[in-house]
Design a protein around this motif. Structure first.
Motif, PDB file in Angstrom:
ATOM      1  N   PRO A   1       0.827  -1.168  -0.199  1.00 42.40           N
ATOM      2  CA  PRO A   1       0.242  -0.020  -0.233  1.00 42.40           C
ATOM      3  C   PRO A   1       1.150   1.182  -0.263  1.00 42.40           C
ATOM      4  O   PRO A   1       0.143   2.099  -0.836  1.00 42.40           O
ATOM      5  CB  PRO A   1      -0.873  -0.232   1.430  1.00 42.40           C
ATOM      6  CG  PRO A   1      -0.237  -1.110   2.077  1.00 42.40           C
ATOM      7  CD  PRO A   1       0.800  -2.174   1.202  1.00 42.40           C
ATOM      8  N   GLU A   2       1.833   1.146   0.510  1.00 48.51           N
ATOM      9  CA  GLU A   2       2.952   2.109   0.594  1.00 48.51           C
ATOM     10  C   GLU A   2       3.160   2.970  -1.572  1.00 48.51           C
ATOM     11  O   GLU A   2       3.793   4.251  -1.754  1.00 48.51           O
ATOM     12  CB  GLU A   2       4.705   1.857   1.389  1.00 48.51           C
ATOM     13  CG  GLU A   2       5.101   1.298   0.709  1.00 48.51           C
ATOM     14  CD  GLU A   2       5.108  -0.376   1.426  1.00 48.51           C
ATOM     15  OE1 GLU A   2       6.145  -1.240   0.396  1.00 48.51           O
ATOM     16  OE2 GLU A   2       3.774  -0.826   1.457  1.00 48.51           O
ATOM     17  N   TYR A   3       2.720   1.714  -2.234  1.00 48.05           N
ATOM     18  CA  TYR A   3       3.527   2.486  -3.225  1.00 48.05           C
ATOM     19  C   TYR A   3       1.730   3.078  -3.980  1.00 48.05           C
ATOM     20  O   TYR A   3       1.755   4.329  -5.382  1.00 48.05           O
ATOM     21  CB  TYR A   3       3.193   1.319  -4.461  1.00 48.05           C
ATOM     22  CG  TYR A   3       5.418   0.997  -3.980  1.00 48.05           C
ATOM     23  CD1 TYR A   3       5.756   0.852  -4.805  1.00 48.05           C
ATOM     24  CD2 TYR A   3       5.128  -0.270  -2.913  1.00 48.05           C
ATOM     25  CE1 TYR A   3       6.727   0.594  -4.972  1.00 48.05           C
ATOM     26  CE2 TYR A   3       6.361  -0.481  -2.584  1.00 48.05           C
ATOM     27  CZ  TYR A   3       7.034  -0.512  -3.591  1.00 48.05           C
ATOM     28  OH  TYR A   3       8.440  -0.837  -3.613  1.00 48.05           O
ATOM     29  N   ARG A   4       0.245   3.218  -3.054  1.00 44.36           N
ATOM     30  CA  ARG A   4      -0.864   3.827  -3.983  1.00 44.36           C
ATOM     31  C   ARG A   4      -0.273   5.211  -3.109  1.00 44.36           C
ATOM     32  O   ARG A   4      -0.194   5.452  -1.317  1.00 44.36           O
ATOM     33  CB  ARG A   4      -1.962   3.789  -3.514  1.00 44.36           C
ATOM     34  CG  ARG A   4      -2.914   3.614  -3.735  1.00 44.36           C
ATOM     35  CD  ARG A   4      -3.931   2.574  -3.646  1.00 44.36           C
ATOM     36  NE  ARG A   4      -3.477   1.248  -3.864  1.00 44.36           N
ATOM     37  CZ  ARG A   4      -4.065   0.113  -5.574  1.00 44.36           C
ATOM     38  NH1 ARG A   4      -4.122   1.965  -6.391  1.00 44.36           N
ATOM     39  NH2 ARG A   4      -3.513  -0.356  -6.094  1.00 44.36           N
ATOM     40  N   ASP A   5      -0.850   6.504  -3.293  1.00 37.04           N
ATOM     41  CA  ASP A   5      -0.647   7.801  -2.582  1.00 37.04           C
ATOM     42  C   ASP A   5      -2.272   8.217  -2.688  1.00 37.04           C
ATOM     43  O   ASP A   5      -3.389   7.291  -2.780  1.00 37.04           O
ATOM     44  CB  ASP A   5      -0.308   9.015  -4.118  1.00 37.04           C
ATOM     45  CG  ASP A   5      -1.496   9.060  -5.276  1.00 37.04           C
ATOM     46  OD1 ASP A   5      -2.461   8.198  -5.302  1.00 37.04           O
ATOM     47  OD2 ASP A   5      -0.443   9.501  -5.824  1.00 37.04           O
TER      48      ASP A   5
END
Length: 81
Positions: free
Chosen positions: A11-15
């Protein structure tokens, strides 16, 4: 990311807008601009006078060549260079 992984596993790749990039959002290349950062003219503002070289060899004058027609100018840049 490992082989077979999907971005849903990270999820850290989705803004906050739902865009997914190849780097975590906290990476320096993906950080949102700081408060007061100029991002360009406001929507509806007159675009600056510009002449562009076309691949066919002639020059395009954005304002003169479009006459009274409206235009949408889109700049696309990849998330990571």
């Amino acid at each position: 990311m490992g082989s077979g992984d999907s971005y849903d596993d990270y999820p850290e790749y989705r803004d906050e807008f739902g865009s997914v990039g190849p780097l975590p959002v906290t990476d320096g290349q993906r950080k949102p601009p700081e408060e007061g950062f100029f991002t360009g003219p406001e929507i509806g503002a007159r675009f600056p006078d510009v002449r562009l070289s076309r691949s066919e060899g002639w020059m395009l004058d954005l304002h003169a060549d479009r006459g009274d027609a409206q235009a949408a100018v889109v700049f696309f840049r990849s998330a990571v260079w």
